[in-house]
Write a protein that holds these residues in place. Structure first.
Motif, PDB file in Angstrom:
ATOM      1  N   ARG A  87       0.826  -1.219   0.000  1.00 37.71           N
ATOM      2  CA  ARG A  87       0.000   0.000   0.000  1.00 37.71           C
ATOM      3  C   ARG A  87       0.858   1.266   0.000  1.00 37.71           C
ATOM      4  N   GLY A 119       0.953   3.999  -3.014  1.00 41.31           N
ATOM      5  CA  GLY A 119       0.686   5.384  -2.639  1.00 41.31           C
ATOM      6  C   GLY A 119       1.644   6.381  -3.249  1.00 41.31           C
ATOM      7  N   LEU A 176      -1.470  12.396   1.869  1.00 45.39           N
ATOM      8  CA  LEU A 176      -2.567  11.696   1.223  1.00 45.39           C
ATOM      9  C   LEU A 176      -3.919  12.137   1.784  1.00 45.39           C
ATOM     10  N   GLU A 200      -6.540   8.015  -0.872  1.00 47.86           N
ATOM     11  CA  GLU A 200      -6.630   6.674  -0.291  1.00 47.86           C
ATOM     12  C   GLU A 200      -7.616   5.810  -1.070  1.00 47.86           C
ATOM     13  N   SER A 202      -6.732   2.333  -3.104  1.00 51.17           N
ATOM     14  CA  SER A 202      -7.491   1.087  -2.930  1.00 51.17           C
ATOM     15  C   SER A 202      -8.035   0.576  -4.256  1.00 51.17           C
TER      16      SER A 202
END
Length: 250
Positions: A93, A97, A108, A113, A117
């Protein structure tokens, strides 16, 4: 559109790329093929401004690669090199990012986010998102890198040998993901490919290079011609019609 006009890169008196003249239309999947040393990766690096050009002009979405600001280009075009040297104690993740950096500068938002995802799910990495990179297989890491570049949400995506070190099953999986990204998200994806048949199955267009020049460029049907392929690779290649399109036989 990606447009190269009289682009040249001179390494030595005998080693030269170009002049290259090509227009790659917006949206779809284009593969660069050719023997080793043909200039495929160099061409991709020049388009992505990771390598300077000596002459000519490169424009991406009507933005001049040579004069545009890096921050502006980062919202238009992204590139994944063959070799990646990220810190292995990053989680999946965290890596994905990084694709939001041109927009967030490291801070972020909830929107960022959600986008992270989205691409973790798209590349089937949901169960792995909290795993560290050094805990993943080569194929899983490659999917994480691709999720990162897609997460940047640029219209143009450049990938240098995305199938490098992947077995056949993982290569098919990766190409299915990339093809879906081009179709579902309207991305313009340009890849360097070694496998002619993967290029033929998943591409909309193929650019064949030889000796630093563009030897042929067109649709899959136009380039998957035995005379063209035999000339480019300097070995006899036959082309047969398979269940999913033309197949090159060495």
């Amino acid at each position: 559109m990606i447009k190269l006009t009289e682009v040249q890169k001179q390494y030595t008196e005998k080693v030269k790329i170009g002049p290259l003249n090509i227009e790659i239309p917006k949206a779809g999947f284009t593969s660069l093929i050719g023997p080793n040393g043909a200039g495929k990766s160099t061409t991709l690096m020049m388009i992505g401004r990771l390598l300077s050009i000596d002459e000519g002009q490169i424009a991406v979405a009507h933005m001049d690669i040579g004069s545009s600001k890096s921050k502006d280009l980062a919202k238009i075009i992204t590139i994944l090199r063959q070799e990646n040297h990220f810190v292995t104690r990053l989680s999946v993740r965290q890596l994905v990012g990084f694709g939001r950096f041109p927009y967030s500068d490291g801070r972020l938002t909830l929107e960022d986010e959600a986008i992270i995802s989205k691409y973790i799910d798209f590349l089937d990495l949901t169960e792995l998102e909290n795993r560290y990179l050094d805990e993943l297989s080569g194929g899983q890491r490659q999917r994480a890198y691709v999720a990162m570049v897609l997460c940047q949400e640029t219209e143009y995506v450049l990938l240098d040998e995305p199938l490098n070190n992947l077995d056949i099953a993982r290569s098919v999986q990766m190409m299915e993901h990339l093809r879906a990204a081009a179709k579902e998200f309207g991305r313009t994806i340009v890849t360097v490919m070694h496998d002619i048949n993967f290029a033929a199955k998943y591409s909309d267009r193929i650019c064949a290079m030889k000796d630093g020049q563009i030897a042929a460029y067109g649709t899959v049907e136009e380039i998957m011609d035995p005379e063209i392929l035999t000339s480019i690779f300097e070995t006899k290649i036959e082309v047969i019609e398979g269940p999913y399109g033309p197949i090159a036989i060495y």
